[in-house]
Write an enzyme that holds these catalytic residues in place. Structure first.
Site, PDB file in Angstrom:
ATOM      1  N   GLU A 183      67.119  33.772  46.508  1.00 34.31           N
ATOM      2  CA  GLU A 183      68.073  34.722  45.938  1.00 34.31           C
ATOM      3  C   GLU A 183      69.170  33.979  45.176  1.00 34.31           C
ATOM      4  OE1 GLU A 183      71.206  38.254  47.306  1.00 34.31           O
ATOM      5  OE2 GLU A 183      69.696  37.524  48.725  1.00 34.31           O
ATOM      6  N   ARG A 184      69.646  32.882  45.736  1.00 39.45           N
ATOM      7  CA  ARG A 184      70.726  32.136  45.084  1.00 39.45           C
ATOM      8  C   ARG A 184      70.227  31.371  43.861  1.00 39.45           C
ATOM      9  NH1 ARG A 184      73.353  31.236  51.068  1.00 39.45           N
ATOM     10  NH2 ARG A 184      74.463  33.236  50.990  1.00 39.45           N
TER      11      ARG A 184
ATOM     12  N   THR B 165      79.639  35.064  48.048  1.00 50.61           N
ATOM     13  CA  THR B 165      80.694  34.659  47.118  1.00 50.61           C
ATOM     14  C   THR B 165      80.698  33.142  46.939  1.00 50.61           C
ATOM     15  OG1 THR B 165      82.375  34.378  48.827  1.00 50.61           O
ATOM     16  CG2 THR B 165      82.131  36.592  47.882  1.00 50.61           C
ATOM     17  N   ASN B 166      81.261  32.685  45.835  1.00 53.80           N
ATOM     18  CA  ASN B 166      81.303  31.245  45.600  1.00 53.80           C
ATOM     19  C   ASN B 166      82.145  30.511  46.639  1.00 53.80           C
ATOM     20  OD1 ASN B 166      79.602  31.618  43.477  1.00 53.80           O
ATOM     21  ND2 ASN B 166      80.986  30.811  41.915  1.00 53.80           N
ATOM     22  N   GLU B 167      83.092  31.219  47.228  1.00 47.26           N
ATOM     23  CA  GLU B 167      83.860  30.612  48.313  1.00 47.26           C
ATOM     24  C   GLU B 167      82.966  30.351  49.523  1.00 47.26           C
ATOM     25  OE1 GLU B 167      86.373  32.221  45.371  1.00 47.26           O
ATOM     26  OE2 GLU B 167      84.863  33.292  46.550  1.00 47.26           O
TER      27      GLU B 167
END
Length: 385
Positions: free
Chosen positions: A248-249, A371-373
């Site tokens: 998915e990523r 999220t990128n975090e």
């Protein structure tokens, strides 16, 4: 424009031929409809069926289930060829993800029942993880699946579900045991047609990705056969989700690359034609340097994406690396959209120019898929061992 690098070991002649075929199909059937789908808020059902007839969704599905028996590289090609034409509306990325949940965890009956229809476009898939009160924290889902004879009773709601208005098959993350936390999460497939208690909310109005239908889904005591559980036993959902998240990523990184290639191409054409102060905008040093920066970032990302696809094909794409390609790809995508829109000047702010749509579409790439975090935290954990 091409997904491939010249040194990518995973690429075969079959991948190159598939890319040519996919590109022609996108030019003929996708490009003329992108604006219409954005206005309608949904991709026409006929396009899904046309894509199915062309074989674009069957590349990595085994032949016995209606596919052509290739690897994940073929799914990567389809996704790139779509986004490299400036489209983020067709929800093929989620279709591929759903397909591989069933391929990996489905029973033989489930595979024979659903995979041929997902490959043909007769069925559209969705993955229902996110809830109104939970985003990237999958362990905190509140949707429940209680046993009732030979069935489950699903109760709860999901939000921000890609393909939500169109989906015929929804994989739902639900708690089969509320006392076990992550170990109590299971994945259950819901066929939506005629299912009592299943309800779709309105088509959500988003900042970007206008052509992609996104909805809140409600499960109001929905009865689902226990045979729709993915995997041999309950409580495997969190593990299954974690194992599939690398793909998915990676899809987000591939989408970023496709959109970047399209944006750079459109911007180069514009600045070659547009004049200011008696010369082409392309002739200003700032323009040339900005585009040089964008192109360099694109090529670095292309190499990374190809490396990740090769690792995925070999079964070696780990969570940290997948987090990196998602984080880095989406960050670079947003940086490049910013620079390209600026080079269009005031026209870049007009929706009739694709760069405005690309700018809006890019923002969510740093949010969904984790999220990128969260990506940075996962990457940091791999260092702190």
């Amino acid at each position: 424009m091409s997904l491939f690098t010249s040194t990518a070991a995973w690429v075969t002649d079959e991948h190159r031929m598939f890319a040519e075929m996919a590109g022609r199909f996108m030019d003929d059937a996708l490009v003329p409809n992108t604006e219409k789908w954005a206005e309608d808020g949904v991709v026409d059902r006929d396009f899904w069926l046309q894509a199915g007839q062309t074989g674009l969704m069957a590349g990595s599905i085994a032949e016995e289930y209606g596919g052509v028996g290739g690897g994940m590289g073929f799914d990567s090609v389809t996704l790139y060829e779509q986004t490299a034409r400036g489209d983020a509306g067709w929800g093929y990325g989620i279709q591929s993800i759903v397909t591989h949940y069933i391929t990996t965890y489905g029973s033989e009956d489930q595979k024979h029942k659903w995979l041929p229809k997902l490959a043909s476009g007769e069925m559209i898939g969705a993955l229902a993880m996110t809830e109104p009160g939970t985003g990237s924290d999958v362990q905190a889902v509140k949707t429940t699946a209680e046993k009732d004879g030979n069935s489950y009773r699903l109760k709860g709601s999901k939000i921000f579900i890609t393909n939500g208005q169109s989906a015929d098959l929804v994989i739902v993350a639900a708690k089969t045991d509320k006392s076990l936390g992550a170990k109590g999460v299971s994945l259950i497939a819901v066929e939506t047609e005629g299912t009592e208690g299943f309800r779709r909310g309105r088509n959500l109005e988003k900042l970007g990705m206008k052509g992609n239908d996104t909805a809140e889904l409600f499960f109001e005591d929905v009865k689902v056969p226990m045979t729709n559980l993915l995997g041999p036993e309950e409580g495997q959902g969190f593990y299954q989700l974690m194992k599939q998240l690398p793909w998915e990523r990676l899809t987000i990184g591939i989408m970023a690359l496709g959109a970047i290639d399209f944006a750079i191409s459109e911007t180069v054409k514009y600045v070659q034609e547009r004049k200011a102060f008696g010369q082409r905008v392309m002739d200003f040093q700032n323009t040339r340097f900005k585009l040089a920066e964008c192109k360099t970032k694109a090529e670095v990302l292309r190499s990374f994406v190809n490396d990740c696809i090769g690792k995925l094909e070999a079964g070696e794409l780990d969570a940290a690396t997948a987090s990196m390609v998602k984080y880095w790809g989406s960050e670079v995508q947003n940086e490049i959209m910013h620079e390209c829109l600026q080079l269009f000047g005031g026209y870049g702010f007009m929706m009739e120019y694709p760069i405005a749509r690309l700018y809006a579409d890019a923002r969510v790439q740093m949010i969904y898929g984790g999220t990128n975090e969260v990506m940075k935290e996962l990457i940091a954990r791999s260092l702190d061992t």
